[in-house]
Design an enzyme around this catalytic site. Structure first.
Site, PDB file in Angstrom:
ATOM      1  CG  ASP A 190      -1.828  -1.202   1.279  1.00 21.86           C
ATOM      2  OD1 ASP A 190      -2.259  -1.674   0.214  1.00 21.86           O
ATOM      3  OD2 ASP A 190      -2.086  -1.696   2.396  1.00 21.86           O
ATOM      4  CG  HIS A 232      -3.032  -5.286   3.106  1.00 22.33           C
ATOM      5  ND1 HIS A 232      -2.373  -4.387   2.298  1.00 22.33           N
ATOM      6  CD2 HIS A 232      -2.843  -6.494   2.530  1.00 22.33           C
ATOM      7  CE1 HIS A 232      -1.804  -5.033   1.290  1.00 22.33           C
ATOM      8  NE2 HIS A 232      -2.085  -6.314   1.397  1.00 22.33           N
TER       9      HIS A 232
END
Length: 368
Positions: A190, A232
């Protein structure tokens, strides 16, 4: 690009500077660049080494001079992967293990365990769809970790990370080996995406590497940094573009678009591969970057800061991704969120219920 040049590029990436800034290149040199002769023996085990993420991840870890022993495990195909990777002329010795009977051998003595095992996402599949399969795999692997290398740092890649990390924690608690400082959900991808997308929008170099021949050193100074907090998956991924460096004056529309793209990065790759894979290569890179940071922390390199999904008290949730300082014991410090923009405060409020549900789902699975 020659093989030598390719290797130099990859190794430079694995030696990049920490996310915290430094005013002195000498400090960067001291923190990040070491000859293999000065590094302690470190064993890294990759569980799921024959898979789409596992194979390129194994390659990247073989290139890492901090690794002296590389243990590759999967339910099938590992001997071939291990043989292939073992021919690369770098420091680590490679061994391949296959099947449940050899799992203990693969794990014994490991300092860092990386878990990319599990099935990948396919078109139309959400991370929740992955849960039942991957949760069982993670539960089994963590049971073995608790038995054979209870003091290892465990870095979880297997999705859904928002649930698999709580599963691992519960397994370790039952075994009496749980140490919250040594369990990580790898959210580095990310951060990697947020940096890349932000740099593209701002038209600035995402990173700059400067080679220095003195002492065979390489210093890589990151030009762009974007903290990513939360979880996530989907809206639980919250990039903090208000804290990005270099600073900018992006419009609210631009920030919303960059946030959405970061959150949907995995889907973007799944759709682009048209049913033939997911984000395996970028995930392998991110997993290798985080494992490298863990190894440097274990070796006493100061000021190693990465974002990770860990046990946390900075929100009401028991697990949360934020910047953490890594050290000889794993997590040395969980850093706060800092000052958030109004947009980010709203995003934080929106992600809490979904992340809470995912965490509870993992805990329930582990205890049923």
């Amino acid at each position: 690009m020659t093989v030598t040049m390719l290797r130099s590029v990859v190794e430079a990436a694995l030696r990049r500077a920490p996310t915290s800034s430094s005013s002195s290149s000498n400090q960067l040199l001291r923190r990040r660049c070491y000859s293999s002769d000065s590094n302690p023996e470190r064993k890294v085990a990759v569980l799921g080494a024959a898979g789409g993420i596992g194979q390129p991840l194994s390659l990247l870890m073989k290139l890492n001079q901090l690794v002296s022993s590389l243990s590759l495990y999967d339910i099938a195909g590992t001997p071939g992967v291990a043989a292939d990777v073992s021919h690369i002329n770098t420091r680590s010795q490679v061994k391949g293990y296959v099947g449940e009977d050899q799992l203990g051998q693969a794990l014994e003595g490991a300092d860092v365990v990386i878990i990319p095992a599990g099935v990948p996402r396919k078109p139309g599949m959400t991370r929740d769809d992955l849960f039942n399969i991957n949760a069982s795999i993670v539960k089994s692997l963590c049971t073995a970790i608790a038995k054979f290398c209870p003091n290892a740092l465990v870095t979880m890649i297997s999705n859904p990370v928002n649930s698999t990390v709580p599963i691992a924690a519960e397994v370790f608690k039952k075994a009496g080996t749980y140490d919250e400082k040594k369990l990580f959900g790898v959210t580095t991808l990310d951060v990697v995406r947020a940096k890349t997308f932000y740099a593209g929008k701002e038209n600035v170099p995402v990173a700059e590497c400067v080679s220095q021949l003195q002492n065979s050193a390489c210093v890589c100074t990151s030009e762009v940094n974007v903290p990513v907090v939360g979880g996530h998956a989907g809206i639980t991924i919250l990039p903090l573009f208000s804290q990005a460096t270099p600073t900018s004056n992006l419009s609210e529309e631009d920030i919303a678009a960059l946030t959405k793209r970061t959150q949907d990065g995995g889907t973007e790759v799944v759709e682009a591969k048209a049913g033939k894979g997911s984000a395996t290569l970028s995930m392998a890179y991110a997993g290798a970057i985080f494992a490298d940071a863990c190894l440097k922390g274990l070796n006493g390199v100061p000021d190693i800061i990465e974002c990770s999904f860990v046990q946390s008290s900075i929100t009401e949730l028991p697990f949360f991704a934020s910047k953490v300082r890594l050290g000889k014991n794993g997590v040395e410090e969980v850093l706060g969120l800092g000052t958030l923009s109004d947009y980010e405060k709203q995003g934080l409020g929106n992600l809490i219920p979904e992340l809470k549900s995912s965490i509870e789902k993992g805990i329930k699975f582990a205890n049923q």
